[in-house]
Design a protein around this motif. Structure first.
Motif, PDB file in Angstrom:
ATOM      1  N   LEU A  82      12.380  -5.733 -17.714  1.00 21.86           N
ATOM      2  CA  LEU A  82      12.606  -7.098 -17.218  1.00 21.86           C
ATOM      3  C   LEU A  82      13.369  -7.068 -15.892  1.00 21.86           C
ATOM      4  CD1 LEU A  82      13.552  -8.998 -20.514  1.00 21.86           C
ATOM      5  CD2 LEU A  82      11.429  -9.178 -19.189  1.00 21.86           C
ATOM      6  N   LYS A  83      14.294  -6.125 -15.780  1.00 22.75           N
ATOM      7  CA  LYS A  83      15.064  -6.043 -14.541  1.00 22.75           C
ATOM      8  C   LYS A  83      14.192  -5.540 -13.396  1.00 22.75           C
ATOM      9  CE  LYS A  83      19.338  -5.170 -14.438  1.00 22.75           C
ATOM     10  NZ  LYS A  83      20.563  -4.421 -14.412  1.00 22.75           N
ATOM     11  N   VAL A  84      13.292  -4.614 -13.727  1.00 22.18           N
ATOM     12  CA  VAL A  84      12.386  -4.114 -12.680  1.00 22.18           C
ATOM     13  C   VAL A  84      11.508  -5.256 -12.174  1.00 22.18           C
ATOM     14  CG1 VAL A  84      10.479  -2.539 -12.197  1.00 22.18           C
ATOM     15  CG2 VAL A  84      12.410  -1.764 -13.592  1.00 22.18           C
ATOM     16  N   VAL A  85      11.046  -6.079 -13.115  1.00 28.68           N
ATOM     17  CA  VAL A  85      10.228  -7.240 -12.713  1.00 28.68           C
ATOM     18  C   VAL A  85      11.061  -8.152 -11.811  1.00 28.68           C
ATOM     19  CG1 VAL A  85       9.055  -9.317 -13.581  1.00 28.68           C
ATOM     20  CG2 VAL A  85       8.808  -7.135 -14.803  1.00 28.68           C
ATOM     21  N   ALA A  86      12.328  -8.360 -12.210  1.00 32.36           N
ATOM     22  CA  ALA A  86      13.202  -9.242 -11.417  1.00 32.36           C
ATOM     23  C   ALA A  86      13.361  -8.700 -10.002  1.00 32.36           C
ATOM     24  CB  ALA A  86      14.557  -9.360 -12.096  1.00 32.36           C
ATOM     25  N   ILE A  87      13.607  -7.384  -9.879  1.00 38.09           N
ATOM     26  CA  ILE A  87      13.851  -6.851  -8.533  1.00 38.09           C
ATOM     27  C   ILE A  87      12.578  -6.894  -7.688  1.00 38.09           C
ATOM     28  CG2 ILE A  87      13.416  -4.348  -8.714  1.00 38.09           C
ATOM     29  CD1 ILE A  87      16.089  -3.945  -7.291  1.00 38.09           C
ATOM     30  N   LEU A  88      11.422  -6.742  -8.333  1.00 40.88           N
ATOM     31  CA  LEU A  88      10.172  -6.867  -7.563  1.00 40.88           C
ATOM     32  C   LEU A  88      10.047  -8.296  -7.036  1.00 40.88           C
ATOM     33  CD1 LEU A  88       7.761  -4.745  -9.799  1.00 40.88           C
ATOM     34  CD2 LEU A  88       8.827  -4.098  -7.616  1.00 40.88           C
ATOM     35  N   GLY A  89      10.414  -9.255  -7.881  1.00 38.64           N
ATOM     36  CA  GLY A  89      10.389 -10.657  -7.454  1.00 38.64           C
ATOM     37  C   GLY A  89      11.343 -10.880  -6.286  1.00 38.64           C
ATOM     38  N   LEU A  90      12.544 -10.294  -6.395  1.00 36.02           N
ATOM     39  CA  LEU A  90      13.534 -10.463  -5.323  1.00 36.02           C
ATOM     40  C   LEU A  90      13.049  -9.802  -4.045  1.00 36.02           C
ATOM     41  CD1 LEU A  90      16.732  -9.798  -7.438  1.00 36.02           C
ATOM     42  CD2 LEU A  90      16.102 -11.963  -6.361  1.00 36.02           C
ATOM     43  N   GLY A  91      12.342  -8.661  -4.191  1.00 40.13           N
ATOM     44  CA  GLY A  91      11.780  -7.992  -3.016  1.00 40.13           C
ATOM     45  C   GLY A  91      10.794  -8.913  -2.298  1.00 40.13           C
ATOM     46  N   LEU A  92      10.017  -9.617  -3.106  1.00 41.20           N
ATOM     47  CA  LEU A  92       9.021 -10.548  -2.545  1.00 41.20           C
ATOM     48  C   LEU A  92       9.723 -11.674  -1.778  1.00 41.20           C
ATOM     49  CD1 LEU A  92       6.024 -10.133  -3.060  1.00 41.20           C
ATOM     50  CD2 LEU A  92       6.099 -12.014  -4.720  1.00 41.20           C
ATOM     51  N   PHE A  93      10.746 -12.239  -2.412  1.00 40.10           N
ATOM     52  CA  PHE A  93      11.531 -13.294  -1.735  1.00 40.10           C
ATOM     53  C   PHE A  93      12.035 -12.761  -0.395  1.00 40.10           C
ATOM     54  CE2 PHE A  93      12.173 -17.111  -4.132  1.00 40.10           C
ATOM     55  CZ  PHE A  93      11.944 -16.790  -5.456  1.00 40.10           C
ATOM     56  N   GLY A  94      12.575 -11.540  -0.435  1.00 42.67           N
ATOM     57  CA  GLY A  94      13.145 -10.942   0.781  1.00 42.67           C
ATOM     58  C   GLY A  94      12.097 -10.778   1.871  1.00 42.67           C
ATOM     59  N   ALA A  95      10.913 -10.334   1.456  1.00 44.58           N
ATOM     60  CA  ALA A  95       9.843 -10.109   2.448  1.00 44.58           C
ATOM     61  C   ALA A  95       9.431 -11.439   3.096  1.00 44.58           C
ATOM     62  CB  ALA A  95       8.657  -9.440   1.760  1.00 44.58           C
ATOM     63  N   VAL A  96       9.287 -12.485   2.268  1.00 45.48           N
ATOM     64  CA  VAL A  96       8.892 -13.800   2.811  1.00 45.48           C
ATOM     65  C   VAL A  96       9.965 -14.295   3.787  1.00 45.48           C
ATOM     66  CG1 VAL A  96       8.509 -16.226   2.187  1.00 45.48           C
ATOM     67  CG2 VAL A  96       7.541 -14.409   0.766  1.00 45.48           C
ATOM     68  N   GLN A  97      11.208 -14.118   3.374  1.00 48.96           N
ATOM     69  CA  GLN A  97      12.319 -14.540   4.234  1.00 48.96           C
ATOM     70  C   GLN A  97      12.210 -13.849   5.591  1.00 48.96           C
ATOM     71  OE1 GLN A  97      16.372 -13.553   2.972  1.00 48.96           O
ATOM     72  NE2 GLN A  97      16.185 -15.291   1.579  1.00 48.96           N
ATOM     73  N   ARG A  98      12.066 -12.497   5.524  1.00 47.95           N
ATOM     74  CA  ARG A  98      12.148 -11.699   6.755  1.00 47.95           C
ATOM     75  C   ARG A  98      10.908 -11.895   7.630  1.00 47.95           C
ATOM     76  NH1 ARG A  98      15.906  -8.345   8.117  1.00 47.95           N
ATOM     77  NH2 ARG A  98      15.470  -6.813   9.744  1.00 47.95           N
ATOM     78  N   GLN A  99       9.747 -11.869   6.981  1.00 46.24           N
ATOM     79  CA  GLN A  99       8.496 -11.912   7.766  1.00 46.24           C
ATOM     80  C   GLN A  99       8.144 -13.316   8.234  1.00 46.24           C
ATOM     81  OE1 GLN A  99       7.215  -9.231   8.732  1.00 46.24           O
ATOM     82  NE2 GLN A  99       8.584  -7.979   7.455  1.00 46.24           N
ATOM     83  N   PHE A 100       8.667 -14.329   7.529  1.00 49.25           N
ATOM     84  CA  PHE A 100       8.119 -15.666   7.778  1.00 49.25           C
ATOM     85  C   PHE A 100       9.223 -16.690   8.033  1.00 49.25           C
ATOM     86  CE2 PHE A 100       4.958 -18.821   7.490  1.00 49.25           C
ATOM     87  CZ  PHE A 100       5.393 -19.822   6.629  1.00 49.25           C
ATOM     88  N   LEU A 101      10.159 -16.810   7.121  1.00 48.55           N
ATOM     89  CA  LEU A 101      11.100 -17.932   7.171  1.00 48.55           C
ATOM     90  C   LEU A 101      12.049 -17.879   8.362  1.00 48.55           C
ATOM     91  CD1 LEU A 101      12.078 -18.576   3.459  1.00 48.55           C
ATOM     92  CD2 LEU A 101      10.690 -19.991   4.991  1.00 48.55           C
ATOM     93  N   ILE A 102      12.564 -16.684   8.679  1.00 52.22           N
ATOM     94  CA  ILE A 102      13.555 -16.605   9.764  1.00 52.22           C
ATOM     95  C   ILE A 102      12.934 -17.149  11.056  1.00 52.22           C
ATOM     96  CG2 ILE A 102      14.941 -15.023  11.181  1.00 52.22           C
ATOM     97  CD1 ILE A 102      15.285 -13.287   8.684  1.00 52.22           C
ATOM     98  N   ARG A 103      11.682 -16.745  11.325  1.00 53.28           N
ATOM     99  CA  ARG A 103      11.021 -17.216  12.552  1.00 53.28           C
ATOM    100  C   ARG A 103      10.807 -18.728  12.477  1.00 53.28           C
ATOM    101  NH1 ARG A 103       6.079 -15.395  12.541  1.00 53.28           N
ATOM    102  NH2 ARG A 103       6.490 -13.682  11.085  1.00 53.28           N
ATOM    103  N   LYS A 104      10.340 -19.185  11.312  1.00 56.08           N
ATOM    104  CA  LYS A 104      10.043 -20.626  11.146  1.00 56.08           C
ATOM    105  C   LYS A 104      11.313 -21.437  11.352  1.00 56.08           C
ATOM    106  CE  LYS A 104       5.706 -21.433   9.858  1.00 56.08           C
ATOM    107  NZ  LYS A 104       5.039 -21.920  11.085  1.00 56.08           N
TER     108      LYS A 104
END
Ligand code: HEM
Length: 653
Positions: free
Chosen positions: A267-289
């Motif tokens: 369950l924790k591995v699933v959680a960290i994968l989810g957090l990784g996804l959030f991080g990627a969206v933030q870095r690749q997309f949201l900061i610029r937006k």
């Protein structure tokens, strides 16, 4: 709307965390009634709940301080707002630590809380004389002190040390729980310690973004978020690696992944994968937006952050349940060999030449340090190259070889055997203190960092600003004096081996880690003052460097010879009590250690002396060239001046 975010963020984090905790306890059975000695439901559920609040409030404090040190502008309102937030969460941390300590006492002593002498005495002796009680006491005092300091201190430099202190507040916890068990103790302490610290920076940094939201002008948000996102990537890697390393000790292989403990880990591995996804969206997309979006549009971003906090809450809740769940691999292995009783680990097989290559004892801390140093060094070289600057391949090669040797000493046979053989310990010492620094210095890592890392354009401090501060600090001015560096380097030999420090570094994993850092830093400083090219506030003249080197050489030789001829055994109740059925006896091994100190100590020192001579002759040649160029430019005015002075002297009656 703005107020809603400020309430919703912590509320959703806490609600999801506590619900996940109770679900995790149900899955793992971590709050099940014990057949014997049941402390009762209040303690069985209260303790993990208090621990969870401890983890979250500690994270909020440490994460805020990390952002204060590396991300926020000291001249803007975001800075003092962050410290107010850190002070408030440190207070919650202190109270939750108090409850965790009390409930742990309950779970161990099964004494109902009573306001009488007997209860007071028992609690007192628990806090003062029991390791678990001492850990509870330290874990309460540190956040209490941090609460006051966050309230009172505003100097960025002092706050750096407050942050270090707050991180130290997590260490007692890393030594308790499943990590206190003996199986793979060293790796358990390293991995859980790293895990807790970087979870704290990650979760706390995210919470802080919400807490200082109102103080961030629209153009500031993408800047601060960018800096948090860089920290978060770092945390993602360390949390995942340390979590997997720790889980591996408890679960062993895949076959036990479907045990209750294993399921919580999944369950924790699933959680960290989810957090990784959030991080990627933030870095690749949201900061610029965010940089171009209107303030009104920023609200979507804050709901994104709240969703991310919910996943963090889930992982934190499951984690607190995991810490209470029986591990598939028993943590106490009942063997009574002397080596096992002393070290908490089984004696490795006889050390043979081939085993120097085949025996490994990994330490996640040093694996990550070496990996990150290699990554950042190569990224720095790539950035210089990209903008057309030269960086010699020799420097890169020297630094990479240094890292390879560091990896081997901290994870290879040397790490596997140094607890059992003094000679191998000395091999580690000499390699860390002499060979690795002699390879690092030509790599000029500080110079590379200062050239490759971009300067900050506000009053915040990034890595570059902290390095500049350290290099120009008063401490650096003192330590960069070769005499001081030589005393620090050679003197610590005697201080270390003839004081309780040696026992601490041998018996305790945290002591061992400090020892490695000390040998590396004292060796690097010594070599840096003699032949390094990195910036230093003071450079001694070459003759003086040579004298210091020869003196250190003699000192080292004397230390080695003392051990080679000595009859007394250092740490006799350790090296002498190991009960090794193989190899030479402890005193012979110690003498071999003396030989290693003498030989391995001398070779790099000799290389350094040759290096100093080469640099000296080169600098003389450079000086001669410079004087020649000047003479050519001004018609050798100096010589003319000198001759006229001689003439004037001659004419005097
Ligand atoms: C790859 C993902 C992860 C793995 C494999 C993992 C594994 C572990 C393991 C094995 C422990 C030690 C539990 C014990 O004492 O037996 C632990 C503790 C912990 N983990 Fe993780 N973890 C992961 C991700 C996370 C994340 C994303 C968070 C939070 C955001 C987190 C927060 C914690 C906390 C706070 C503890 C200490 C719990 C306590 O002792 O109260 N972990 N983790």
């Amino acid at each position: 709307m703005p107020r809603l975010v400020n309430i919703a963020a912590p509320a959703i984090l806490l609600v999801v965390a506590f619900v996940s905790l109770f679900v995790g306890l149900a899955i793992g059975g971590g709050a099940q009634a014990e057949l014997l000695a049941d402390p009762g439901a209040i303690v069985r559920y209260g303790l993990p709940a208090a621990q969870l609040l401890f983890n979250i409030s500690a994270a909020a404090t440490i994460g805020s301080l990390a952002m204060v040190c590396f991300g926020l502008d000291a001249k803007r309102p975001e800075f003092s707002r962050a410290l107010d937030f850190a002070s408030a969460t440190a207070m919650v941390w202190t109270v939750s630590s108090l409850f965790t300590g009390l409930l742990t006492f309950e779970s161990v002593y099964l004494q109902p809380i009573a306001f009488d002498d007997r209860f007071g005495q028992l609690l007192g002796s628990y806090l003062i004389s029991q390791p678990i009680g001492q850990a509870a006491l330290v874990s309460t005092i540190i956040p209490a002190v941090v609460t006051i300091l966050c309230f009172a201190v505003r100097s960025q430099t002092t706050l750096f040390f407050v942050t270090v202190l707050s991180v130290a507040g997590l260490i007692p916890m890393a030594l308790q729980g499943h990590a206190a068990g003996s199986a793979g103790h060293d790796m358990a302490v390293s991995s859980l310690g790293l895990h807790l610290v970087f979870v704290a920076i990650w979760l706390g940094g995210l919470l802080l973004l919400v807490a200082i939201r109102k103080q961030l002008e629209p153009d500031r948000l993408p800047v601060v978020l960018g800096r948090f996102s860089t920290l978060a990537i770092f945390c993602f890697v360390v949390v995942a690696a340390s979590g997997i390393a720790n889980a591996q000790l408890r679960v062993g292989d895949w076959s036990r992944l479907l045990t209750p403990y294993g399921i919580l880990v999944i369950l924790k591995v699933v959680a960290i994968l989810g957090l990784g996804l959030f991080g990627a969206v933030q870095r690749q997309f949201l900061i610029r937006k965010l940089a171009v979006a209107s303030q009104a549009k920023h609200r979507y971003f804050w709901w994104f952050v709240i969703a991310e906090l919910a996943v963090m809450g889930f992982a934190s809740g499951i984690a607190a349940a995991l810490a209470r769940t029986r591990t598939p691999i028993p943590q106490e292995v009942l063997t009574t060999t002397p080596a096992y009783i002393l070290t908490g680990e089984p004696l490795p097989p006889e050390l043979t030449p081939i085993r120097y290559l085949t025996e490994w004892k990994f330490d996640i801390l040093w694996i990550l340090i070496v990996a990150f140093l290699a990554f950042f060094y190569l990224a720095g070289v790539r950035r210089l190259r990209k903008r057309g600057d030269h960086w010699s391949i020799f420097k890169t090669a020297s630094f990479m070889i240094a890292l390879l040797v560091l990896f081997y000493v901290t994870n290879g046979a040397v790490n596997a055997y140094e607890k059992y053989l003094f000679s191998v310990h000395m091999l580690a010492h000499m390699t860390l203190g002499m060979i690795i620094p002699v390879l690092i210095a030509p790599g000029a890592p500080i110079t590379l960092a200062l050239r490759a890392i971009n300067k900050r354009d506000d009053d915040s401090r990034g890595v570059r600003e902290w390095i500049m501060l350290a290099v120009h600090s008063r401490v650096a001015k003192v330590l960069s004096r070769p005499v001081v560096a030589a005393i620090f380097f050679a003197g610590s030999l005697w201080v270390f081996y003839y004081s309780p420090l040696f026992r601490w570094a041998t018996e305790d994993h945290i002591g061992h880690t400090f020892m490695i850092f000390h040998f590396l830093i004292s060796g690097y400083l010594f070599v840096q003052t003699l032949v390094g090219t990195d910036p230093l506030p003071y450079r001694a003249p070459y003759p003086m460097r040579l004298v210091i080197l020869l003196a250190t050489l003699a000192f080292h030789a004397f230390f080695g010879v003392t051990l080679m001829t000595g009859t007394g055994l250092l740490l006799a109740d350790w090296y002498g009590a190991m009960g090794r059925p193989w190899g030479v006896d402890a005193i012979t091994d110690q003498r071999a250690g003396g030989g290693i100190a003498w030989s391995i100590g001398e070779i790099p020192t000799l290389a350094l002396a040759i290096f100093v001579l080469i640099m000296w002759s080169k600098s003389d040649a450079r000086l001669a060239k410079r004087l020649d160029r000047k003479a050519a430019r001004d018609g050798d005015a100096d010589l003319a001046e000198y001759n006229s002075m001689l003439a004037r002297l001659e004419r005097r009656p």
